[in-house]
Scaffold this motif. Structure first.
Motif, PDB file in Angstrom:
ATOM      1  N   ALA A  28       0.832  -1.209   0.000  1.00  0.00           N
ATOM      2  CA  ALA A  28       0.000   0.000   0.000  1.00  0.00           C
ATOM      3  C   ALA A  28       0.863   1.255   0.000  1.00  0.00           C
ATOM      4  CB  ALA A  28      -0.927  -0.004   1.216  1.00  0.00           C
ATOM      5  N   ASP A  47       0.732   1.367  -4.101  1.00  0.00           N
ATOM      6  CA  ASP A  47      -0.587   1.964  -4.296  1.00  0.00           C
ATOM      7  C   ASP A  47      -0.555   3.487  -4.149  1.00  0.00           C
ATOM      8  OD1 ASP A  47      -1.400  -0.628  -4.588  1.00  0.00           O
ATOM      9  OD2 ASP A  47      -2.342  -0.790  -2.621  1.00  0.00           O
ATOM     10  N   ASP A  79       0.801   5.572  -7.177  1.00  0.00           N
ATOM     11  CA  ASP A  79      -0.170   5.863  -8.244  1.00  0.00           C
ATOM     12  C   ASP A  79      -1.109   6.995  -7.852  1.00  0.00           C
ATOM     13  OD1 ASP A  79       0.933   3.817  -9.759  1.00  0.00           O
ATOM     14  OD2 ASP A  79      -0.495   2.310  -9.037  1.00  0.00           O
ATOM     15  N   LEU A 108      -7.720   0.009  -0.649  1.00  0.00           N
ATOM     16  CA  LEU A 108      -6.509   0.456   0.037  1.00  0.00           C
ATOM     17  C   LEU A 108      -6.517   0.010   1.492  1.00  0.00           C
ATOM     18  CD1 LEU A 108      -3.895   2.184  -0.275  1.00  0.00           C
ATOM     19  CD2 LEU A 108      -5.226   4.118   0.592  1.00  0.00           C
ATOM     20  N   GLN A 160      -5.699  -3.600   1.681  1.00  0.00           N
ATOM     21  CA  GLN A 160      -4.268  -3.827   1.464  1.00  0.00           C
ATOM     22  C   GLN A 160      -3.464  -3.447   2.699  1.00  0.00           C
ATOM     23  OE1 GLN A 160      -2.856  -5.255  -1.477  1.00  0.00           O
ATOM     24  NE2 GLN A 160      -1.238  -5.461   0.065  1.00  0.00           N
TER      25      GLN A 160
END
Length: 322
Positions: free
Chosen positions: A110, A114, A117, A310, A313
């Motif tokens: 994460a 993640d 991005d 999210l 994760q």
């Protein structure tokens, strides 16, 4: 300022602003980043501390506009730009054990994939997220239960989820920019606030809010990033060097914060006889923990399916670390 910035760009100086004072954690990171860049390239790095170019919102705007090349901003302020960044303010989601926290930041998908991005969508190249310290609440009297927060105005960053957290804890959240916090505590406009203990010490907050409450509800997190157009314009070798500088600064900063909370608390206790320290028992923490699910729900309402993924994760990463 714009005129001088243009001239500095031609002189090959990169500009980097952060949210803290000389010697604080973000300053340590910035100085280590500067040291690595200047040792391993022809570039210079000019570091601006809190207030030199404005507050957190100002330096983010300047980074997005390309006036600054690098910025350090905590998710507490970035949450308005990237709602998912508010995940760090879900209470009792993050561990407070130092070694577990460090492993999480080093290994979390994460954090390291993640979020990259999410920041890119806002024209920002996320280079590193790192922890600064366990969050500690200060108040006008010791607090051991949500009911004792009733009627207290607690300063929060301009962050909707942090406001939701203190509503869940029974307090009245009061968003204020950092520059107004000391005076608001001094005049009883607010009755408390939260920050890592080193910031409570360096900012002198214990002088006007002397009751320290260790709730173990989370860690203060920050993020270091670059203007994406600037970063993409660097050569592959320069991009690699910048990433290496970010990693090295992370390692050096983690070494710095190991034991920092204890050292800061010692300084506070040596400076004031009025300070009290309250460490919640497990049973007392459970009364606060019971209120965390409603903050998770608020987070999902704010961020939708992306936020849910999210959060899943995050929990998977934490489970793997533990």
């Amino acid at each position: 300022m714009l005129g001088s910035v243009s001239g500095m760009a031609q002189a090959d100086t990169w500009r980097y602003a952060h949210e803290e004072y000389d010697g604080d954690v973000q300053d340590v990171y910035a100085q280590k980043f500067k040291e690595y860049v200047e040792k391993n390239s022809e570039h210079n790095v000019q570091v601006y501390r809190f207030g030199e170019l404005g507050e957190s919102d100002d330096i983010m705007e300047q980074t997005q506009a390309g006036i600054l090349q690098f910025v350090n901003q905590s998710p507490g302020f970035t949450g308005a730009l990237i709602p998912e960044a508010q995940i760090f303010f879900i209470p009792y989601l993050m561990p407070t054990d130092f070694n577990t926290v460090v492993k999480f930041f080093e290994n979390s998908k994460a954090i390291n994939e993640d979020f990259v991005d999410l920041y890119a969508d806002q024209g920002l190249e996320l280079l590193k997220m790192y922890p600064e310290g366990e969050m500690v609440v200060t108040a006008d009297e010791p607090v051991t239960s949500p009911s004792e927060f009733n009627g207290k105005k607690i300063r929060t960053m301009t962050n909707p989820l942090l406001s939701s957290t203190y509503e869940a804890f029974g307090a009245t959240p009061t968003p204020l920019p950092w520059g107004e916090v000391y005076g608001a505590l001094q005049t009883n406009m607010i009755q408390g606030q939260e920050n890592p203990i080193f910031w409570i010490e360096s900012g002198g907050l214990y002088e006007v809010s002397p009751h320290l409450i260790f709730t173990k509800h989370g860690w203060f997190t920050t993020a270091m990033m670059a203007n994406q157009d600037f970063f993409n314009g660097l050569s592959a070798a320069e991009q690699k060097m910048v990433r290496e500088a970010s990693d090295w600064a992370f390692d050096e900063t983690i070494e710095h914060i190991d034991g920092l909370a204890d050292r800061s608390l010692e300084k506070i206790l040596a400076s004031s006889d009025e300070v009290t320290v309250t460490r919640l028992t497990e049973a007392q923490m459970n009364e606060f923990r019971k209120r965390a699910p409603q903050v998770e729900k608020t987070f999902i309402d704010m961020t939708g399916n992306g936020g849910q993924k999210l959060l899943n994760q995050f929990k998977a990463d934490l489970k793997a670390i533990k």
